[in-house]
Design a protein around this motif. Structure first.
Motif, PDB file in Angstrom:
ATOM      1  N   TYR A  47      -7.433  16.961  -9.670  1.00  0.00           N
ATOM      2  CA  TYR A  47      -6.583  16.535  -8.766  1.00  0.00           C
ATOM      3  C   TYR A  47      -6.681  17.035  -7.120  1.00  0.00           C
ATOM      4  O   TYR A  47      -7.436  17.737  -6.887  1.00  0.00           O
ATOM      5  N   VAL A  48      -7.115  15.445  -6.570  1.00  0.00           N
ATOM      6  CA  VAL A  48      -7.338  15.457  -5.441  1.00  0.00           C
ATOM      7  C   VAL A  48      -6.273  15.343  -4.128  1.00  0.00           C
ATOM      8  O   VAL A  48      -6.003  14.304  -3.981  1.00  0.00           O
ATOM      9  N   VAL A  49      -5.895  16.908  -3.365  1.00  0.00           N
ATOM     10  CA  VAL A  49      -4.557  16.109  -2.492  1.00  0.00           C
ATOM     11  C   VAL A  49      -5.465  16.155  -1.124  1.00  0.00           C
ATOM     12  O   VAL A  49      -5.157  17.910  -0.599  1.00  0.00           O
ATOM     13  N   ALA A  50      -4.812  15.251  -0.592  1.00  0.00           N
ATOM     14  CA  ALA A  50      -5.604  14.828   1.060  1.00  0.00           C
ATOM     15  C   ALA A  50      -4.194  14.903   2.134  1.00  0.00           C
ATOM     16  O   ALA A  50      -3.767  13.843   1.996  1.00  0.00           O
ATOM     17  N   GLY A  51      -4.131  16.361   2.317  1.00  0.00           N
ATOM     18  CA  GLY A  51      -2.857  16.154   2.872  1.00  0.00           C
ATOM     19  C   GLY A  51      -1.907  17.555   2.901  1.00  0.00           C
ATOM     20  O   GLY A  51      -1.603  17.220   1.657  1.00  0.00           O
ATOM     21  N   LEU A  52      -1.848  18.543   3.261  1.00  0.00           N
ATOM     22  CA  LEU A  52      -1.050  19.328   3.531  1.00  0.00           C
ATOM     23  C   LEU A  52       0.395  19.323   4.227  1.00  0.00           C
ATOM     24  O   LEU A  52       1.116  20.075   4.164  1.00  0.00           O
ATOM     25  N   GLY A  53       1.115  18.268   4.104  1.00  0.00           N
ATOM     26  CA  GLY A  53       2.396  18.043   5.515  1.00  0.00           C
ATOM     27  C   GLY A  53       3.580  18.177   3.963  1.00  0.00           C
ATOM     28  O   GLY A  53       3.207  19.122   2.794  1.00  0.00           O
ATOM     29  N   ARG A  54       4.501  18.185   4.437  1.00  0.00           N
ATOM     30  CA  ARG A  54       5.557  18.162   3.162  1.00  0.00           C
ATOM     31  C   ARG A  54       5.378  17.325   2.097  1.00  0.00           C
ATOM     32  O   ARG A  54       5.632  17.566   1.045  1.00  0.00           O
ATOM     33  N   VAL A  55       4.569  15.670   1.987  1.00  0.00           N
ATOM     34  CA  VAL A  55       4.713  15.488   1.180  1.00  0.00           C
ATOM     35  C   VAL A  55       3.537  15.832   0.016  1.00  0.00           C
ATOM     36  O   VAL A  55       3.668  15.656  -0.960  1.00  0.00           O
TER      37      VAL A  55
ATOM     38  N   THR B 155      -1.431  11.564   1.305  1.00  0.00           N
ATOM     39  CA  THR B 155      -0.929  11.999   2.077  1.00  0.00           C
ATOM     40  C   THR B 155      -0.573  12.501   2.904  1.00  0.00           C
ATOM     41  O   THR B 155       0.500  12.769   3.562  1.00  0.00           O
ATOM     42  N   THR B 156      -1.956  11.884   4.176  1.00  0.00           N
ATOM     43  CA  THR B 156      -1.430  12.339   5.876  1.00  0.00           C
ATOM     44  C   THR B 156      -0.221  11.074   6.039  1.00  0.00           C
ATOM     45  O   THR B 156       0.016  10.091   5.631  1.00  0.00           O
ATOM     46  N   ASN B 157      -0.059  11.420   7.047  1.00  0.00           N
ATOM     47  CA  ASN B 157       1.631  10.835   7.545  1.00  0.00           C
ATOM     48  C   ASN B 157       0.210   9.584   8.780  1.00  0.00           C
ATOM     49  O   ASN B 157       1.548   9.305  10.029  1.00  0.00           O
ATOM     50  N   ASN B 158      -0.644   9.440   8.660  1.00  0.00           N
ATOM     51  CA  ASN B 158      -1.374   8.370   9.457  1.00  0.00           C
ATOM     52  C   ASN B 158      -1.468   7.163   8.314  1.00  0.00           C
ATOM     53  O   ASN B 158      -2.648   7.478   7.658  1.00  0.00           O
ATOM     54  N   ASP B 159      -1.298   6.164   8.754  1.00  0.00           N
ATOM     55  CA  ASP B 159      -1.592   5.166   7.592  1.00  0.00           C
ATOM     56  C   ASP B 159      -3.238   4.562   7.654  1.00  0.00           C
ATOM     57  O   ASP B 159      -3.673   4.246   6.936  1.00  0.00           O
ATOM     58  N   ALA B 160      -3.744   4.862   8.861  1.00  0.00           N
ATOM     59  CA  ALA B 160      -5.130   4.290   9.480  1.00  0.00           C
ATOM     60  C   ALA B 160      -5.612   5.311   9.015  1.00  0.00           C
ATOM     61  O   ALA B 160      -6.617   5.128   7.567  1.00  0.00           O
TER      62      ALA B 160
ATOM     63  N   ALA C 253      -1.741   6.371  -2.728  1.00  0.00           N
ATOM     64  CA  ALA C 253      -1.567   6.539  -1.375  1.00  0.00           C
ATOM     65  C   ALA C 253      -0.440   6.671  -1.038  1.00  0.00           C
ATOM     66  O   ALA C 253       0.526   5.895  -1.299  1.00  0.00           O
ATOM     67  N   ARG C 254       0.167   7.200   0.457  1.00  0.00           N
ATOM     68  CA  ARG C 254       1.216   7.210   0.399  1.00  0.00           C
ATOM     69  C   ARG C 254       1.421   6.376   1.744  1.00  0.00           C
ATOM     70  O   ARG C 254       0.039   6.145   2.590  1.00  0.00           O
ATOM     71  N   ALA C 255       2.073   6.077   2.473  1.00  0.00           N
ATOM     72  CA  ALA C 255       2.464   4.495   2.906  1.00  0.00           C
ATOM     73  C   ALA C 255       2.855   4.762   4.615  1.00  0.00           C
ATOM     74  O   ALA C 255       4.549   5.165   3.492  1.00  0.00           O
ATOM     75  N   ASP C 256       3.387   5.069   5.984  1.00  0.00           N
ATOM     76  CA  ASP C 256       4.550   5.032   6.715  1.00  0.00           C
ATOM     77  C   ASP C 256       5.345   3.959   6.661  1.00  0.00           C
ATOM     78  O   ASP C 256       6.319   3.699   6.491  1.00  0.00           O
ATOM     79  N   GLU C 257       4.415   2.873   6.929  1.00  0.00           N
ATOM     80  CA  GLU C 257       5.012   1.777   6.849  1.00  0.00           C
ATOM     81  C   GLU C 257       5.081  -0.007   5.866  1.00  0.00           C
ATOM     82  O   GLU C 257       3.504   1.209   5.152  1.00  0.00           O
ATOM     83  N   GLU C 258       6.086   0.009   5.116  1.00  0.00           N
ATOM     84  CA  GLU C 258       6.262  -1.293   4.249  1.00  0.00           C
ATOM     85  C   GLU C 258       4.588  -1.870   4.318  1.00  0.00           C
ATOM     86  O   GLU C 258       4.544  -2.609   3.257  1.00  0.00           O
TER      87      GLU C 258
ATOM     88  N   PRO D  98       7.287   6.972   1.489  1.00  0.00           N
ATOM     89  CA  PRO D  98       8.413   8.135   0.915  1.00  0.00           C
ATOM     90  C   PRO D  98       9.708   7.494   1.267  1.00  0.00           C
ATOM     91  O   PRO D  98      10.808   7.971   0.557  1.00  0.00           O
ATOM     92  N   TYR D  99      10.117   6.789   2.691  1.00  0.00           N
ATOM     93  CA  TYR D  99      11.375   6.323   3.415  1.00  0.00           C
ATOM     94  C   TYR D  99      11.906   5.824   1.785  1.00  0.00           C
ATOM     95  O   TYR D  99      12.836   5.036   2.190  1.00  0.00           O
TER      96      TYR D  99
END
Length: 341
Positions: A120-128, A188-193, A213-218, A235-236
């Motif tokens: 498994y690959v996790v792109a983005g090592l922020g909190r999520v 899981t980056t904090n940028n939807d683009a 994929a993570r989405a900051d905005e619905e 996540p929100y």
């Protein structure tokens, strides 16, 4: 710990020549002043003579030197210049060694990643991303973390994750992470683009990859799905629903959180897919419960969920079974479903 010991050793090795230089500078200044005081010498004369000696400038003596002065000059030169050369060698040795170890470490890390398959690959090592990687690690799954920040080396190194410092939007970085051989990708980056671009690139490189994929905005959820994500969520939104459910049905939420927590030996929820050629194809569901002891919660068939399935339900290729049980029970269930005819 090894990194801290290495830095402590470097500080000690640097402190020794710096101390020698300071002693040479202070001792030379005081010594020359004492020698020249009766001749009208000043502190500036003494400091200037000491500087000339340490800097190897080579100007003539400020005032005449007797035998004691010449011995002092040689002592200042040997101590100060020797300390400076020793300091230079320590610094250069550290820089060259770190560069060599960094190249070797990156090559060794890449070799370990190249040997993986079904990882498994996790792109983005922020909190999520850190939480997702921890959950995968607890499930004993192979994980490769990709992040462009310089902190990824320290964060991933502390947890012994396979990692790459790079931008996951670049195909070359995804290739190095073994995306063509990977089983899944979590973006899981904090940028939807950025997430959208990573999903699109990964889907092109591996059409069979399962992508979450993570989405900051619905509003970004349907866009990520159209770009190629199998699942997209905020996540929100999940956190908000979890809080509401905790208020309305705290016992039920705690039960499922316990069951879904990887590493829990008492209870787990697992998902197993019935593959073609399995000896359980065409067999009733009751055989699984009787032989494994796991509780079958639901069967997902053709995008339809069959909740609380009856024991006489006949299994078919492609069925996804959700089961509740211990690790041992779920392992027996998986072996039965994957066993060939």
């Amino acid at each position: 710990m090894a990194r801290q010991d290495e830095l402590r050793s470097l500080r000690i090795r640097v402190l020794i020549p710096l101390t020698a230089i300071c002693i040479a500078g202070l001792g030379g200044t005081v010594g020359f002043y004492v020698l020249w005081r009766e001749q009208g010498g000043t502190w500036l004369d003494a400091l200037y003579m000491t500087f000339n000696t340490l800097a190897t400038v080579g100007f003539k003596e400020v005032r005449p030197l007797d035998a004691a002065g010449r011995w002092l000059t040689m002592a200042v030169g040997v101590t100060g210049i020797g300390g400076a050369f020793f300091l230079f060698s320590v610094v250069m040795d550290y820089l060259v060694t770190q560069r060599f170890l960094d190249v070797r470490g990156r090559r060794r890390m890449q070799n370990r990643i190249d040997a993986l398959s079904g990882h498994y690959v996790v792109a983005g090592l922020g909190r999520v991303g850190r939480r997702a990687a921890e959950e995968l690690r607890e499930a004993k799954a192979a994980v490769v973390v990709v992040d462009p920040s310089e902190e990824v080396e320290a964060l991933a190194g502390e947890r012994d994750y396979l990692h790459l410092q790079g931008d996951a939007t670049e195909d070359e970085v995804l290739e190095r992470a073994g995306i063509r051989r990977a089983k899944g990708l979590i973006v899981t980056t904090n940028n939807d683009a950025t997430n959208l671009y990573v999903v699109l690139s990964a889907r092109i490189l591996n059409p069979n990859l399962f992508i979450v994929a993570r989405a900051d905005e619905e509003d970004s959820v349907p866009k990520l799905m159209r770009a190629g994500a199998d699942r997209a969520m905020s996540p929100y939104a999940i956190g908000g629903r979890r809080l509401a459910h905790l208020m309305l049905s705290p016992g039920a939420v705690e039960f499922f959180e316990t069951a879904m927590r990887r590493g829990n030996q008492a209870l787990n929820i697992g998902e197993i897919v019935l593959v073609s050629g399995s000896r359980m194809v065409g067999r009733p569901l009751a055989e699984l419960s009787q032989e494994t002891g796991a509780t079958l919660l639901a069967v997902l068939r053709d995008n339809t969920a069959i909740a609380a399935p009856k024991p006489d339900l006949v299994l078919a290729t492609g069925d996804r079974l959700l089961a509740l049980g211990t690790d041992e029970q779920l392992e027996r269930l998986e072996k039965m479903l994957l066993a060939p005819r």
